[in-house]
Design a protein around this motif. Structure first.
Motif, PDB file in Angstrom:
ATOM      1  N   SER A  77     -23.182  -0.091  -1.196  1.00 45.42           N
ATOM      2  CA  SER A  77     -22.437  -1.324  -1.608  1.00 45.42           C
ATOM      3  C   SER A  77     -21.535  -1.489  -0.408  1.00 45.42           C
ATOM      4  O   SER A  77     -21.226  -0.399   0.325  1.00 45.42           O
ATOM      5  N   LEU A  78     -21.111  -2.601  -0.235  1.00 41.51           N
ATOM      6  CA  LEU A  78     -19.896  -3.177   0.594  1.00 41.51           C
ATOM      7  C   LEU A  78     -18.831  -4.003  -0.177  1.00 41.51           C
ATOM      8  O   LEU A  78     -19.210  -4.789  -1.005  1.00 41.51           O
ATOM      9  N   PRO A  79     -17.813  -3.342  -0.294  1.00 42.33           N
ATOM     10  CA  PRO A  79     -17.084  -2.235   0.175  1.00 42.33           C
ATOM     11  C   PRO A  79     -17.782  -0.805  -0.195  1.00 42.33           C
ATOM     12  O   PRO A  79     -18.498  -0.722  -1.407  1.00 42.33           O
ATOM     13  N   SER A  80     -17.837   0.227   0.468  1.00 43.77           N
ATOM     14  CA  SER A  80     -18.542   1.463   0.044  1.00 43.77           C
ATOM     15  C   SER A  80     -17.758   2.148  -1.114  1.00 43.77           C
ATOM     16  O   SER A  80     -16.485   1.794  -1.185  1.00 43.77           O
ATOM     17  N   ILE A  81     -18.388   2.755  -1.914  1.00 47.74           N
ATOM     18  CA  ILE A  81     -17.692   3.604  -3.084  1.00 47.74           C
ATOM     19  C   ILE A  81     -16.642   4.514  -2.587  1.00 47.74           C
ATOM     20  O   ILE A  81     -15.982   4.689  -3.470  1.00 47.74           O
ATOM     21  N   TRP A  82     -16.988   5.029  -1.263  1.00 46.43           N
ATOM     22  CA  TRP A  82     -16.105   6.100  -0.767  1.00 46.43           C
ATOM     23  C   TRP A  82     -15.013   5.594  -0.094  1.00 46.43           C
ATOM     24  O   TRP A  82     -15.318   4.731   0.873  1.00 46.43           O
ATOM     25  N   PHE A  83     -13.612   6.012   0.013  1.00 48.18           N
ATOM     26  CA  PHE A  83     -12.612   5.826   0.920  1.00 48.18           C
ATOM     27  C   PHE A  83     -12.090   7.124   1.390  1.00 48.18           C
ATOM     28  O   PHE A  83     -11.636   8.129   0.780  1.00 48.18           O
ATOM     29  N   GLU A  84     -12.207   7.096   2.795  1.00 45.08           N
ATOM     30  CA  GLU A  84     -11.850   8.382   3.417  1.00 45.08           C
ATOM     31  C   GLU A  84     -10.421   8.532   3.533  1.00 45.08           C
ATOM     32  O   GLU A  84      -9.560   7.687   3.861  1.00 45.08           O
ATOM     33  N   VAL A  85      -9.882   9.867   3.638  1.00 41.25           N
ATOM     34  CA  VAL A  85      -8.536  10.056   3.652  1.00 41.25           C
ATOM     35  C   VAL A  85      -8.221  11.451   3.901  1.00 41.25           C
ATOM     36  O   VAL A  85      -8.908  12.404   3.406  1.00 41.25           O
ATOM     37  N   GLN A  86      -6.930  11.892   4.382  1.00 36.64           N
ATOM     38  CA  GLN A  86      -6.556  13.314   4.466  1.00 36.64           C
ATOM     39  C   GLN A  86      -5.259  13.254   3.902  1.00 36.64           C
ATOM     40  O   GLN A  86      -4.468  12.238   3.923  1.00 36.64           O
ATOM     41  N   ILE A  87      -4.795  14.251   3.060  1.00 36.46           N
ATOM     42  CA  ILE A  87      -3.522  14.262   2.174  1.00 36.46           C
ATOM     43  C   ILE A  87      -3.080  15.737   2.671  1.00 36.46           C
ATOM     44  O   ILE A  87      -3.760  16.606   2.477  1.00 36.46           O
ATOM     45  N   HIS A  88      -1.611  15.574   3.065  1.00 35.73           N
ATOM     46  CA  HIS A  88      -1.107  16.885   3.679  1.00 35.73           C
ATOM     47  C   HIS A  88       0.314  16.710   2.880  1.00 35.73           C
ATOM     48  O   HIS A  88       1.359  15.888   2.804  1.00 35.73           O
ATOM     49  N   THR A  89       0.512  17.973   2.083  1.00 35.05           N
ATOM     50  CA  THR A  89       1.885  18.373   1.546  1.00 35.05           C
ATOM     51  C   THR A  89       2.059  19.821   1.749  1.00 35.05           C
ATOM     52  O   THR A  89       1.216  20.532   2.146  1.00 35.05           O
ATOM     53  N   PRO A  90       3.309  20.319   1.247  1.00 37.03           N
ATOM     54  CA  PRO A  90       3.449  21.674   1.309  1.00 37.03           C
ATOM     55  C   PRO A  90       2.392  22.512   0.603  1.00 37.03           C
ATOM     56  O   PRO A  90       2.280  23.793   0.998  1.00 37.03           O
ATOM     57  N   GLU A  91       1.922  21.862  -0.402  1.00 39.48           N
ATOM     58  CA  GLU A  91       1.031  22.712  -1.343  1.00 39.48           C
ATOM     59  C   GLU A  91      -0.474  22.468  -1.122  1.00 39.48           C
ATOM     60  O   GLU A  91      -1.422  23.316  -1.422  1.00 39.48           O
ATOM     61  N   LEU A  92      -0.577  21.717  -0.292  1.00 38.14           N
ATOM     62  CA  LEU A  92      -2.072  21.232   0.177  1.00 38.14           C
ATOM     63  C   LEU A  92      -2.159  20.598   1.587  1.00 38.14           C
ATOM     64  O   LEU A  92      -1.493  19.816   1.944  1.00 38.14           O
ATOM     65  N   ASN A  93      -3.534  20.666   1.987  1.00 33.36           N
ATOM     66  CA  ASN A  93      -3.847  19.950   3.163  1.00 33.36           C
ATOM     67  C   ASN A  93      -5.252  19.724   2.973  1.00 33.36           C
ATOM     68  O   ASN A  93      -6.055  20.700   3.439  1.00 33.36           O
ATOM     69  N   ALA A  94      -5.730  18.373   2.662  1.00 33.30           N
ATOM     70  CA  ALA A  94      -7.165  18.382   2.527  1.00 33.30           C
ATOM     71  C   ALA A  94      -7.908  17.156   2.911  1.00 33.30           C
ATOM     72  O   ALA A  94      -6.822  16.228   3.256  1.00 33.30           O
ATOM     73  N   TYR A  95      -9.064  17.288   3.324  1.00 33.91           N
ATOM     74  CA  TYR A  95      -9.553  16.031   4.006  1.00 33.91           C
ATOM     75  C   TYR A  95     -10.893  15.642   3.402  1.00 33.91           C
ATOM     76  O   TYR A  95     -11.738  16.487   2.937  1.00 33.91           O
ATOM     77  N   GLY A  96     -11.269  14.240   2.972  1.00 30.25           N
ATOM     78  CA  GLY A  96     -12.413  14.080   2.409  1.00 30.25           C
ATOM     79  C   GLY A  96     -12.654  12.595   1.992  1.00 30.25           C
ATOM     80  O   GLY A  96     -12.054  11.781   2.765  1.00 30.25           O
ATOM     81  N   VAL A  97     -13.415  12.420   0.864  1.00 31.10           N
ATOM     82  CA  VAL A  97     -13.515  10.877   0.412  1.00 31.10           C
ATOM     83  C   VAL A  97     -13.078  10.932  -1.071  1.00 31.10           C
ATOM     84  O   VAL A  97     -13.041  11.832  -1.793  1.00 31.10           O
ATOM     85  N   SER A  98     -12.348   9.813  -1.313  1.00 32.77           N
ATOM     86  CA  SER A  98     -12.115   9.543  -2.717  1.00 32.77           C
ATOM     87  C   SER A  98     -12.643   8.212  -3.116  1.00 32.77           C
ATOM     88  O   SER A  98     -13.329   7.632  -2.377  1.00 32.77           O
ATOM     89  N   ILE A  99     -12.478   8.139  -4.509  1.00 39.10           N
ATOM     90  CA  ILE A  99     -12.987   6.890  -5.044  1.00 39.10           C
ATOM     91  C   ILE A  99     -11.865   5.704  -5.422  1.00 39.10           C
ATOM     92  O   ILE A  99     -10.824   6.176  -6.038  1.00 39.10           O
ATOM     93  N   PRO A 100     -11.790   5.058  -4.868  1.00 41.38           N
ATOM     94  CA  PRO A 100     -10.883   3.863  -5.018  1.00 41.38           C
ATOM     95  C   PRO A 100     -10.349   3.738  -6.536  1.00 41.38           C
ATOM     96  O   PRO A 100     -11.292   3.300  -7.473  1.00 41.38           O
ATOM     97  N   GLY A 101      -8.993   4.137  -6.834  1.00 35.99           N
ATOM     98  CA  GLY A 101      -8.873   3.953  -8.352  1.00 35.99           C
ATOM     99  C   GLY A 101      -8.408   5.425  -8.912  1.00 35.99           C
ATOM    100  O   GLY A 101      -7.904   5.571  -9.916  1.00 35.99           O
ATOM    101  N   ILE A 102      -9.054   6.432  -8.180  1.00 35.22           N
ATOM    102  CA  ILE A 102      -8.621   7.943  -8.738  1.00 35.22           C
ATOM    103  C   ILE A 102      -8.222   8.737  -7.741  1.00 35.22           C
ATOM    104  O   ILE A 102      -8.412   8.728  -6.597  1.00 35.22           O
TER     105      ILE A 102
END
Length: 821
Positions: A319-344
């Motif tokens: 679909s457009l928009p895609s079901i996935w949203f690409e993002v990186q999250i960096h905090t003192p306790e984690l540093n992760a990259y990947g895809v999320s679902i809009p709303g969660i």
């Protein structure tokens, strides 16, 4: 005279402005209902075309992305969000709550209308904005109990203060973005449909989860199987519908020893306690096609670098928009990259500096139907174990655009769940739905993905999975330390043999599920001797697994091919894994085509037909875009299947009917070509597989006569892959995409389904990852980042993912920044 003309012009202009600012109601007669009209409400076109607040305001260019400084007093610390050259946000926060707040903010900035739709659909609220045509869809969602289930989910989340705090923080981020908007800033679809976005709340995140539950764990064919058993009898039913394919390569390798005994025996085969009769309900639409995925991990013993590689490509409706949203999250306790679902909040599929993870759908049946025995025609009470139980009557008001009064739909709730199917003609066929996803989830289920996001090793991965209930997923894992693993993870009911395969008697509490499979007993494997783990929605285990489970959707081809290929490969590189993700080879064709060719009578074929047969004999079973052979196979196989199972298809128009699986037809054609199932019921002759193969080939030639003389005809043009806008607006969709793939190949691209995100991660001393999805970060059709990934995805190319080390990481360009203080 001039003043008169001026006044007339002024009045005409004012009248035109007034009319353009009002919705327009169109009426068209309803067929077969004289004097009845269907109303369609068109939003005010004046607002839409306004240069100050209309669609002109939604055009985007790179120069529109400028740095921002936002003062947000309620935040605990500082946040910096850096947007790279593909508009991926890299969120650097001083604590997790602020990071999740920022994730909500940036997701709303780019996907606000999509988020609204993902929550409206399961909530049964589409009619409010789209009109009377969507009332039946809203009724269907309400009758399934999704709105009530979302409330149950929020109540469960509230039992985990840490989880709920993050869900609320995500919503606050969404609402902070909303507060900055004027009507002119609304996403284009809000303007087209003439409505405004609502504030985000935890219930909306819960509804987005319900959307995924509906997509991933709603599969069942109880009504169809119940009818098939009664029509064909036990012996023929067993022949046509076996549950296990002896060629299967399960997720957990065949021969795995189970070091446990079920707490209660599997029990006897589930019987239909009382003849229910043939069920004629029109079955509600189900999400069936390609709700699957591929994932695998190979150990360093099989890779060129000596380091593990993990791969994942979830298959969903494109679909457009895609079901996935690409993002990186960096905090003192984690540093992760990947895809999320809009709303969660959180990252669902991705990697960090130490581990990588991904999911495929398990597909086990966790939805059963129960026949309700009402005490009388009012349907307000029912029998259970000889006692009378009161049904709860829930009246759902469905607001409809253009109508002053809501449509009222009453749903009867029982101990099993909502009564979804009702029959005034035969109340014995009123069916209640018992669905795992209508039960409260683990209060900390969001912690599953946040736990994976911060995980450092296998123990962290295993701990994170204990928070997860449904929809069940095959969680694949790999770590820098060398471990690989896969877990068939979720909350699984204990069932008697064949329980849940057929409609059950709802007047007997003995037909309840028998409890839950202990977490210690769910299928899993770590560091297997073969050097890889893999899943593609096939059976979770071989039949030796001590617990019974069933499904209407286990894969029989992709998993086998994946296991074959990984078994034969060594010195594997990331490029090898990309090629495997994009493989168009299909075992269904490799086994199905010879089954037809071996029985084809070629005597009497003209030169053109004989040439096509020769062409098919040399085909490599790859569904490449520019080939004709895949199109011929698909057409021929369809006719071969329909002619073989004509006695089954004869019932499809009158009632739900279970169809045999493709692998069973291959098996019958190969080992039992004279089986009576090949006999066509409406001919005096006695057909065998030979006659069916020959007749179906001739039908194929006739059906494709024009295509086969068209020099531009190929598999891509027959398949017609398209990626539609969520509102099905043609101008915002992308059609006739020239791409290969096949629903039964690893590159499982069909007309509207396929790999929605491809990811390959190499866990070396420094993690490297590649990914692509068929869309873009922005949900705005006028943005350069709306569909910029489709061409790469089509060609099987990947982006090297920019896993930023810190805010000063300059290895790739940064388009702009947002700072929150």
């Amino acid at each position: 005279m001039k003043i008169v003309k001026f006044i007339l012009s002024l009045l005409l202009t004012a009248g035109l402005i007034y009319q353009m600012g009002r919705p327009i109601t169109l009426k068209e007669p309803v067929a077969d209902k004289p004097g009845t009209f269907k109303e369609t409400v068109i939003p005010p076109i004046g607002h839409f075309f306004s240069p100050f607040a209309g669609f002109w305001q939604n055009a985007e260019s790179l120069k529109d992305y400028v740095p921002q400084q936002l003062e947000i007093p309620e935040m605990k610390g500082k946040v910096k969000i850096l947007f790279d050259e593909r508009m991926v946000p890299h969120i650097f926060a001083e604590n997790l709550e602020d990071a999740v707040f920022a994730q909500g903010y940036v997701t709303a900035r780019f996907r606000l209308w999509q988020m609204d739709m993902l929550s409206r659909l399961p909530g049964g609220r589409l009619s409010e904005i789209l009109g009377a045509d969507l009332v039946e869809t809203d009724k269907m969602m309400r009758r399934r109990g999704l709105a009530q289930s979302a409330e149950t989910t929020v109540n469960s989340w509230q039992q985990s203060p840490e989880t709920f705090q993050l869900i609320e923080a995500y919503g606050r981020g969404v609402n902070k973005y909303l507060q900055q908007l004027n009507a002119k800033d609304f996403p284009l679809e809000f303007k087209l449909l003439n409505y405004a976005p609502e504030n985000w709340a935890p219930i909306k995140s819960a509804l987005v989860k319900k959307y995924m539950d509906l997509t991933l764990c709603f599969a069942e064919e109880d009504l169809e199987a119940t009818n098939a058993l009664q029509v064909f009898g036990q012996d023929l039913f067993n022949k046509l519908y076996p549950e296990w394919n002896r060629k299967q390569s399960p997720v957990i390798p065949t021969g795995t020893k189970w070091n446990f005994t079920p707490p209660s025996p599997a029990g006897q085969k589930q019987e239909i306690q009382e003849a229910i009769g043939l069920i004629h309900h029109k079955v509600y639409p189900k999400e069936r096609e390609l709700v699957g995925s591929n994932n695998w991990a190979v150990s360093g013993s099989k890779t060129k670098s000596g380091k593990p590689i993990l791969c994942n490509d979830p298959h969903l409706q494109l679909s457009l928009p895609s079901i996935w949203f690409e993002v990186q999250i960096h905090t003192p306790e984690l540093n992760a990259y990947g895809v999320s679902i809009p709303g969660i909040p959180g990252i669902l599929i991705g990697f960090n500096a130490n581990t990588a993870w991904g999911e495929t759908n398990v597909g086990q049946d966790v939805l059963d139907w129960y026949r309700i025995k009402w005490t009388d025609a009012t349907k307000t009470a029912y029998e259970m174990d000889g006692e009378i139980k009161k049904a709860s009557l829930v009246v759902n008001p469905i607001r409809v655009r253009g109508q002053e009064e809501p449509v009222l739909d009453t749903v009867r709730w029982t101990e099993w769940g909502p009564v979804v199917y009702e029959s005034d003609q035969n109340p014995r066929h009123d069916l209640a739905m018992h669905w795992l996803a209508n039960e409260a989830p683990n209060p900390s289920d969001i912690a599953t993905f946040l736990g994976l996001d911060r995980g450092e090793n296998y123990d962290d991965y295993a701990t994170a999975l204990t928070h997860y209930d449904y929809p069940a997923q095959n969680f694949v894992f790999a770590s820098k330390s060398g471990d690989i693993a896969i877990t068939v993870n979720g909350k699984f009911p204990i069932k008697e043999k064949e329980q849940g395969r057929f409609v059950q008697d709802g007047s007997l509490s003995a037909n309840r599920w028998k409890g839950w499979i202990p977490r210690t007993d769910i299928p899993k494997v770590k560091n297997p001797g073969r050097g890889f783990v893999a899943s593609a929605n096939q059976h979770s285990t071989d039949p030796s697994y001590p617990y019974y489970y069933n499904s209407s959707s286990f894969d029989d081809y992709r998993g086998r091919y994946l296991v074959q290929q990984l078994s034969s490969m060594d010195s594997i590189t990331p490029e090898d894994m990309m090629a495997l993700q994009n493989s168009n080879y299909s075992i269904l064709a490799a086994e199905g085509l010879p089954a037809m060719l071996d029985h084809l009578d070629t005597a009497g074929l003209d030169a053109v037909a004989a040439g096509l047969v020769a062409k098919m004999r040399t085909w490599d079973f790859r569904f490449d875009a520019d080939k004709v052979e895949p199109a011929i196979f698909e057409e021929w196989w369809g006719h071969f299947y329909e002619m073989t199972f004509d006695e089954v298809l004869a019932w499809k128009d009158s009632m739900p009917m279970l169809m045999p699986e493709n692998w069973r037809l291959i098996e019958l054609a190969t080992s039992s070509p004279n089986d009576p199932i090949f006999d066509v019921t409406n001919t005096p002759e006695r057909e065998t597989a030979r006659e069916i193969a020959t007749s179906s080939f001739k039908k194929t030639l006739a059906a494709m006569a024009d295509d086969l003389v068209n020099p531009t005809f190929n598999w891509s043009s027959k398949k017609g892959t398209e990626i539609l806008h969520l509102a099905r607006i043609p101008a915002f969709s992308r059609k006739n995409i020239a791409v290969g793939g096949y629903r039964q190949a690893l590159n499982a691209i069909s007309e509207r389904h396929g790999p929605s995100w491809r990811m390959v991660v190499e866990l070396g001393d420094e993690v490297k990852a590649w990914g692509v999805y068929p869309g873009g970060q922005s949900g705005t059709p006028g943005s350069p980042f709306y569909d910029n990934g489709i061409e790469q995805w089509r060609k099987g190319e990947y982006n090297e993912l920019f896993f930023m080390k810190n805010t000063e990481d300059a290895r790739k360009p940064i388009l702009f920044r947002i700072e929150m203080n």
